[in-house]
Scaffold this motif. Structure first.
Motif, PDB file in Angstrom:
ATOM      1  N   PHE A 250      -1.981  30.278 -24.661  1.00 15.56           N
ATOM      2  CA  PHE A 250      -0.817  31.157 -24.665  1.00 15.56           C
ATOM      3  C   PHE A 250      -0.026  30.839 -23.403  1.00 15.56           C
ATOM      4  O   PHE A 250      -0.531  31.012 -22.290  1.00 15.56           O
ATOM      5  N   PHE A 251       1.218  30.369 -23.557  1.00 11.15           N
ATOM      6  CA  PHE A 251       1.927  29.929 -22.365  1.00 11.15           C
ATOM      7  C   PHE A 251       3.427  30.152 -22.462  1.00 11.15           C
ATOM      8  O   PHE A 251       3.965  30.506 -23.512  1.00 11.15           O
ATOM      9  N   THR A 252       4.072  29.938 -21.333  1.00  3.81           N
ATOM     10  CA  THR A 252       5.526  30.015 -21.252  1.00  3.81           C
ATOM     11  C   THR A 252       6.021  28.847 -20.406  1.00  3.81           C
ATOM     12  O   THR A 252       5.243  28.233 -19.678  1.00  3.81           O
ATOM     13  N   VAL A 253       7.289  28.530 -20.533  1.00  5.57           N
ATOM     14  CA  VAL A 253       7.881  27.437 -19.755  1.00  5.57           C
ATOM     15  C   VAL A 253       9.141  27.947 -19.067  1.00  5.57           C
ATOM     16  O   VAL A 253       9.655  29.016 -19.397  1.00  5.57           O
ATOM     17  N   GLY A 254       9.634  27.172 -18.106  1.00  4.18           N
ATOM     18  CA  GLY A 254      10.841  27.589 -17.396  1.00  4.18           C
ATOM     19  C   GLY A 254      12.060  27.603 -18.301  1.00  4.18           C
ATOM     20  O   GLY A 254      12.882  28.513 -18.241  1.00  4.18           O
ATOM     21  N   ASP A 255      12.175  26.590 -19.133  1.00  3.74           N
ATOM     22  CA  ASP A 255      13.238  26.513 -20.127  1.00  3.74           C
ATOM     23  C   ASP A 255      12.803  25.516 -21.201  1.00  3.74           C
ATOM     24  O   ASP A 255      11.703  24.973 -21.151  1.00  3.74           O
ATOM     25  N   LEU A 256      13.671  25.275 -22.167  1.00  2.00           N
ATOM     26  CA  LEU A 256      13.317  24.408 -23.286  1.00  2.00           C
ATOM     27  C   LEU A 256      13.786  22.968 -23.119  1.00  2.00           C
ATOM     28  O   LEU A 256      13.588  22.147 -24.016  1.00  2.00           O
ATOM     29  N   ASP A 257      14.390  22.648 -21.981  1.00  6.79           N
ATOM     30  CA  ASP A 257      14.995  21.327 -21.815  1.00  6.79           C
ATOM     31  C   ASP A 257      14.005  20.191 -22.027  1.00  6.79           C
ATOM     32  O   ASP A 257      14.293  19.210 -22.714  1.00  6.79           O
ATOM     33  N   TYR A 258      12.831  20.305 -21.421  1.00  6.02           N
ATOM     34  CA  TYR A 258      11.875  19.205 -21.503  1.00  6.02           C
ATOM     35  C   TYR A 258      11.271  19.089 -22.900  1.00  6.02           C
ATOM     36  O   TYR A 258      11.068  17.982 -23.405  1.00  6.02           O
ATOM     37  N   LEU A 259      10.971  20.215 -23.523  1.00  7.87           N
ATOM     38  CA  LEU A 259      10.455  20.169 -24.892  1.00  7.87           C
ATOM     39  C   LEU A 259      11.476  19.530 -25.820  1.00  7.87           C
ATOM     40  O   LEU A 259      11.144  18.740 -26.701  1.00  7.87           O
ATOM     41  N   GLN A 260      12.748  19.889 -25.603  1.00  6.80           N
ATOM     42  CA  GLN A 260      13.809  19.350 -26.445  1.00  6.80           C
ATOM     43  C   GLN A 260      14.014  17.861 -26.175  1.00  6.80           C
ATOM     44  O   GLN A 260      14.121  17.054 -27.100  1.00  6.80           O
ATOM     45  N   HIS A 261      14.053  17.492 -24.914  1.00  7.72           N
ATOM     46  CA  HIS A 261      14.283  16.099 -24.548  1.00  7.72           C
ATOM     47  C   HIS A 261      13.151  15.206 -25.025  1.00  7.72           C
ATOM     48  O   HIS A 261      13.366  14.064 -25.430  1.00  7.72           O
ATOM     49  N   GLY A 262      11.927  15.717 -24.981  1.00  9.96           N
ATOM     50  CA  GLY A 262      10.776  14.924 -25.374  1.00  9.96           C
ATOM     51  C   GLY A 262      10.500  14.930 -26.861  1.00  9.96           C
ATOM     52  O   GLY A 262       9.543  14.305 -27.322  1.00  9.96           O
ATOM     53  N   GLY A 263      11.312  15.667 -27.629  1.00 12.54           N
ATOM     54  CA  GLY A 263      11.125  15.695 -29.075  1.00 12.54           C
ATOM     55  C   GLY A 263       9.917  16.480 -29.524  1.00 12.54           C
ATOM     56  O   GLY A 263       9.422  16.307 -30.631  1.00 12.54           O
ATOM     57  N   ARG A 264       9.428  17.376 -28.671  1.00 14.84           N
ATOM     58  CA  ARG A 264       8.222  18.143 -28.998  1.00 14.84           C
ATOM     59  C   ARG A 264       8.540  19.610 -29.268  1.00 14.84           C
ATOM     60  O   ARG A 264       7.680  20.454 -29.246  1.00 14.84           O
ATOM     61  N   ILE A 265       9.816  19.907 -29.507  1.00 15.00           N
ATOM     62  CA  ILE A 265      10.217  21.303 -29.590  1.00 15.00           C
ATOM     63  C   ILE A 265       9.769  21.967 -30.894  1.00 15.00           C
ATOM     64  O   ILE A 265       9.462  23.145 -30.927  1.00 15.00           O
ATOM     65  N   GLY A 266       9.705  21.202 -31.990  1.00 15.71           N
ATOM     66  CA  GLY A 266       9.162  21.695 -33.252  1.00 15.71           C
ATOM     67  C   GLY A 266       9.629  23.074 -33.642  1.00 15.71           C
ATOM     68  O   GLY A 266      10.817  23.378 -33.681  1.00 15.71           O
ATOM     69  N   LYS A 267       8.668  23.955 -33.908  1.00 17.35           N
ATOM     70  CA  LYS A 267       8.968  25.302 -34.383  1.00 17.35           C
ATOM     71  C   LYS A 267       9.519  26.211 -33.299  1.00 17.35           C
ATOM     72  O   LYS A 267       9.905  27.342 -33.571  1.00 17.35           O
ATOM     73  N   VAL A 268       9.550  25.722 -32.055  1.00 20.94           N
ATOM     74  CA  VAL A 268      10.085  26.530 -30.964  1.00 20.94           C
ATOM     75  C   VAL A 268      11.611  26.441 -30.922  1.00 20.94           C
ATOM     76  O   VAL A 268      12.268  27.134 -30.180  1.00 20.94           O
ATOM     77  N   ALA A 269      12.185  25.575 -31.744  1.00 18.19           N
ATOM     78  CA  ALA A 269      13.626  25.313 -31.683  1.00 18.19           C
ATOM     79  C   ALA A 269      14.463  26.554 -31.908  1.00 18.19           C
ATOM     80  O   ALA A 269      15.599  26.634 -31.450  1.00 18.19           O
ATOM     81  N   GLY A 270      13.947  27.547 -32.607  1.00 17.65           N
ATOM     82  CA  GLY A 270      14.720  28.743 -32.903  1.00 17.65           C
ATOM     83  C   GLY A 270      14.911  29.664 -31.715  1.00 17.65           C
ATOM     84  O   GLY A 270      15.697  30.607 -31.777  1.00 17.65           O
ATOM     85  N   ILE A 271      14.206  29.410 -30.615  1.00 18.03           N
ATOM     86  CA  ILE A 271      14.346  30.261 -29.437  1.00 18.03           C
ATOM     87  C   ILE A 271      15.557  29.808 -28.637  1.00 18.03           C
ATOM     88  O   ILE A 271      15.627  28.661 -28.202  1.00 18.03           O
ATOM     89  N   ALA A 272      16.482  30.696 -28.410  1.00 16.64           N
ATOM     90  CA  ALA A 272      17.717  30.329 -27.710  1.00 16.64           C
ATOM     91  C   ALA A 272      17.565  30.507 -26.207  1.00 16.64           C
ATOM     92  O   ALA A 272      18.413  31.083 -25.529  1.00 16.64           O
ATOM     93  N   GLY A 273      16.454  30.038 -25.664  1.00 17.66           N
ATOM     94  CA  GLY A 273      16.164  30.250 -24.250  1.00 17.66           C
ATOM     95  C   GLY A 273      17.191  29.648 -23.336  1.00 17.66           C
ATOM     96  O   GLY A 273      17.585  30.247 -22.339  1.00 17.66           O
ATOM     97  N   SER A 274      17.642  28.447 -23.629  1.00 21.43           N
ATOM     98  CA  SER A 274      18.571  27.774 -22.735  1.00 21.43           C
ATOM     99  C   SER A 274      19.932  28.473 -22.726  1.00 21.43           C
ATOM    100  O   SER A 274      20.616  28.488 -21.720  1.00 21.43           O
TER     101      SER A 274
END
Length: 304
Positions: A168-192
């Motif tokens: 169970f974790f959290t990140v500072g923002d979604l930039d790295y997940l998005q840039h690395g192509g690992r965002i998957g099902k997390v894409a719906g979170i409008a964190g940025s």
């Protein structure tokens, strides 16, 4: 301490094991590679320190490092000495949804078994990474030291233990997940966009969105609530699990978070707190320098 050497336990470096634990449990680690220019790649830990990776990431927020997985030959080189010495091998890899490391290890096994038909090599997809994989690998080593056979160890690793493991974790923002192509099902979170902090779970190899929080502290507290809810929902005994908290760049924040986790575990009747682990380069290049969370794995003594 007696170490049973009928088989060798190997993992890729996503397991984030410290040097003293590798020695204590006689675990071999096959490193990932890290690059900041996509030309020169360094072996994680062996050629570039994790702290150096974080320093480079934080000093230049637009600098996205890359990782390269262990090659088939890297795994052949790791397996072969043990097979030639008459030992079996259990190799535990990062989930195949995040990396091809598992596939490299499987291909290495096939190559070796062509020349050594009687070789015993079990390549296991952990369905996890970082602190989850770390705990999982340690449980494999604990079973070995308790005299569990190769077959018994593999059965438990691929059974309830793997099914009940989580992060169970959290990140500072979604930039790295998005840039690395690992965002998957997390894409719906409008964190940025909204400056919300995403909550994420890793289970069964799947990275899933688990909500958002409006501040860093609230996001950390919510990961602890997710941990508590896990046991409320499944009726498991929290005392039957091992725990590890993972942090990125900020050790002080990691220590503060671990204190909160330990307090929650104490409330749930868990006497021993969570290990504190710095998340390695294999994962931080995808989650960014400010990932933080808690992993858990059911101890082998309590697995059916």
């Amino acid at each position: 301490m007696v170490i049973y050497m009928e088989y060798q336990i190997i993992s890729d470096s996503s397991c984030d094991l410290e040097a003293d634990l590798k020695e204590k449990y006689n675990i071999e680690v096959v490193p990932f590679f890290v690059s900041f220019d996509e030309e020169k790649y360094y072996k994680e830990i062996e050629e570039i320190a994790i702290r150096d990776v974080y320093e480079k990431m934080v000093s230049d927020s637009k600098r996205y490092p890359k990782t390269s997985l262990p090659s088939v030959q890297n795994y052949v080189d790791a397996f072969l000495p043990h097979i030639e010495a008459g030992r079996a091998v259990i190799c535990i890899c990062i989930t195949d949804t995040l990396s091809g490391s598992y596939n490299s290890a499987v291909n290495a096994k096939e190559i070796i078994c062509e020349d050594y038909p009687g070789a015993k090599i079990e390549v296991i997809n952990s369905y996890g990474a970082t602190v989850y994989q770390r705990l999982y690998v340690i449980e494999a080593a604990r079973m070995q030291q308790q005299g569990y056979s190769f077959e018994e160890n593999v059965k438990i690793l691929k059974g309830q233990m793997r099914d009940t493991a989580r992060i169970f974790f959290t990140v500072g923002d979604l930039d790295y997940l998005q840039h690395g192509g690992r965002i998957g099902k997390v894409a719906g979170i409008a964190g940025s966009v909204l400056n919300l902090k995403p909550l994420i779970t890793l289970e069964g190899g799947s990275i899933d969105a688990a909500g958002v929080a409006r501040s860093r502290r609230k996001s950390m507290l919510k990961t602890i609530e997710m941990l508590k809810s896990y046991f409320k929902e499944n009726g498991e005994d929290p005392g039957n699990y091992a725990y590890a908290t993972g942090f990125g760049y900020d050790r002080q924040e990691g220590e503060q978070y671990k204190k909160l986790v330990d307090e929650a575990l104490m409330e749930m009747g868990v006497k021993n707190g969570a290990d504190l682990v710095q998340i390695g380069a294999t994962i931080c290049v995808h989650t960014g320098p400010y990932a933080i969370g808690t992993g858990l794995v059911k101890r082998f003594e309590y697995c059916r």
